[in-house]
Design a protein around this motif. Structure first.
Motif, short mmCIF file in Angstrom:
data_model
loop_
_atom_site.label_atom_id
_atom_site.label_comp_id
_atom_site.label_asym_id
_atom_site.label_seq_id
_atom_site.Cartn_x
_atom_site.Cartn_y
_atom_site.Cartn_z
N SER A 47 0.83 -1.19 0.00
CA SER A 47 0.00 0.00 0.00
C SER A 47 0.87 1.26 0.00
N ALA A 48 1.96 1.21 0.78
CA ALA A 48 2.88 2.35 0.83
C ALA A 48 3.60 2.52 -0.52
N VAL A 49 4.00 1.41 -1.12
CA VAL A 49 4.68 1.48 -2.43
C VAL A 49 3.72 2.02 -3.49
N TRP A 109 3.40 5.69 -3.16
CA TRP A 109 4.63 6.33 -3.63
C TRP A 109 4.69 6.36 -5.16
N VAL A 110 4.37 5.23 -5.79
CA VAL A 110 4.40 5.15 -7.25
C VAL A 110 3.45 6.18 -7.86
N ALA A 111 2.29 6.36 -7.26
CA ALA A 111 1.30 7.29 -7.79
C ALA A 111 1.81 8.73 -7.80
N GLU A 112 2.80 9.01 -6.96
CA GLU A 112 3.34 10.37 -6.87
C GLU A 112 4.60 10.57 -7.70
N GLN A 113 5.08 9.51 -8.35
CA GLN A 113 6.34 9.59 -9.08
C GLN A 113 6.10 9.65 -10.59
N PRO A 114 6.39 10.77 -11.24
CA PRO A 114 6.25 10.80 -12.69
C PRO A 114 7.24 9.87 -13.37
N PRO A 148 1.17 -4.23 -9.88
CA PRO A 148 1.07 -4.59 -8.47
C PRO A 148 1.37 -6.07 -8.23
N PRO A 149 2.17 -6.38 -7.21
CA PRO A 149 2.47 -7.78 -6.91
C PRO A 149 1.26 -8.51 -6.35
N GLU A 150 1.16 -9.78 -6.69
CA GLU A 150 0.07 -10.61 -6.18
C GLU A 150 0.52 -11.45 -4.98
N ALA A 151 1.82 -11.78 -4.94
CA ALA A 151 2.33 -12.65 -3.88
C ALA A 151 3.84 -12.51 -3.79
N GLY A 152 4.38 -12.83 -2.63
CA GLY A 152 5.83 -12.80 -2.47
C GLY A 152 6.32 -11.50 -1.90
N GLY A 153 7.62 -11.43 -1.62
CA GLY A 153 8.18 -10.29 -0.93
C GLY A 153 8.87 -9.28 -1.81
N VAL A 154 8.62 -9.31 -3.12
CA VAL A 154 9.31 -8.40 -4.03
C VAL A 154 8.34 -7.82 -5.05
N THR A 155 8.79 -6.73 -5.67
CA THR A 155 8.03 -6.12 -6.76
C THR A 155 9.01 -5.43 -7.70
#
Length: 374
Positions: A284-286, A289-294, A300-307
């Motif tokens: 949710s935090a990522v 953040w992405v929404a604010e970065q041009p 979006p990741p579905e599972a696991g600890g990475v994106t």
């Protein structure tokens, strides 16, 4: 035998303990021993004799691992030192010069590297990035399989995309392997870390040449135990056990004991719930953040600890990652380690405060400035 450098592991091994902020970790934040084992169990831990355990894993541990796979028995499980040893001995047993391996990419690059070291040819089939998820083209996999194909390798849920295959995808891969007489190796070490709570379809038991590997490093927050496993046909597992006589021989006694604790049904449920909560909150935090970065995009990741984060510009990901490390004290995996330029891999399983500080620094570097291009 020549073996290529494992760029991802070298990058992390050299730098992960020397930076201020490390966003390269691919599992959820590690537990402390006191968080895993309650006071009555501490006596068992302190009384554990530091001898060789049953070399394929204690019967109790193998039974708890087998319970993760419908219809499996302890004879179909071999305990290994981490998921990496599990993948290694499978490739060692299966691959010879002249064989071909169909690798679903992007992927944790251990199996492709091992395949080439053992003299096999790697044929890549790439997942397709959409707006909401990465998808598999089963027809492309079918085209890649030839009479020389010995193995189809897939990481599901996927590292580095955070995607997962559908039930139809998994069934289709297994059916294809069965039809063509090759093996399917499914690295399912992230299974259980689904952000929506729906467990990923397993390849287990779909035909007699399916092998599944897993471990406690990612979902369970126990990477320091170095505890993994292979699940497969009993005869194949016995052959792998013989190969392990030449590698690490046995799991550590304390690791075996603590793994039994972690995989007790009620405790496992707690650990899985913890992982999913951490990943949901951090994603949710990522996403915010992405929404604010041009110029920055995330499937979006579905599972696991990475994106994966895609950035604008032409700067090579390895150069960008090195600048982030040396100038900003931030360690991130460059997409080049997965043959994906224009991407960075972020770990989303760590502490929220560290993630927030890392994203702030990353944003300051990626932000477009007049007269400057990435």
């Amino acid at each position: 035998m020549q073996i290529e450098r494992f760029d991802l592991e070298r990058w992390q091994s050299i730098h992960e303990h020397t930076v201020e902020i490390n966003l390269t970790e691919s599992g959820v934040h590690p537990l402390r021993v006191r968080e895993l084992i309650e006071p009555p169990g501490l006596d068992d831990l302190l009384e554990q004799e530091l001898a060789y355990t049953q070399t394929n894993g204690t019967e109790a541990l193998r039974a708890r691992i087998a319970a993760l796979y419908e219809g499996a028995s302890s004879s179909q499980v071999l305990v290994t030192n981490g998921g990496s040893e599990a993948n290694f001995i499978c490739c060692w047993r299966l691959l010879e010069p002249g064989d071909e391996v169909v690798s679903i990419q992007p992927n944790y690059m251990q199996i492709p590297g091992l395949a080439r070291a053992f003299g096999a040819t790697v044929r890549e089939v790439w997942l397709n990035p959409g707006e909401r998820r990465w998808t598999l083209d089963l027809a492309a996999v079918r085209t890649a399989v030839t009479d020389r194909t010995r193995l189809i390798a897939v990481c599901n849920p996927n590292n580095p995309t955070g995607s997962r295959l559908t039930e139809e995808d998994v069934g289709g891969l297994c059916a294809l392997a069965d039809e063509r007489g090759c093996w399917l190796l499914a690295d399912e070490i992230y299974r259980g870390a689904e952000l929506d709570g729906w467990e990923t379809a397993s390849a287990w038991g779909r035909h007699d040449r399916v092998i599944v590997t897993g471990g406690l490093s990612k979902v369970y927050g126990l990477p320091g135990l170095r505890l993994g496993w292979v699940s497969g046909p009993t005869a194949f597992i016995n052959e792998l056990w013989g190969r392990r006589d030449y590698t690490s021989i046995a799991p550590g006694a304390i690791s075996d004991l603590l793994a039994r604790t972690a995989l007790a049904p009620s405790r496992r449920n707690q650990l899985v719930a913890r992982a999913r909560r951490i990943l949901r909150e951090n994603q949710s935090a990522v996403a915010s953040w992405v929404a604010e970065q041009p110029g920055v995009h995330q499937v979006p990741p579905e599972a696991g600890g990475v994106t994966l984060i895609r950035y604008a510009g032409t700067r090579k990901s390895s150069e960008l990652a090195e600048a982030l490390r040396t100038q900003h004290g931030l360690l991130i995996v460059p997409g080049a380690h997965f043959k994906l330029e224009g991407y960075l891999r972020l770990g989303i399983g760590g502490e929220p405060e560290s993630l927030a500080r890392g994203l702030k620094r990353l944003g300051s570097v990626l932000a477009p400035r007049p007269g400057r291009s990435l």
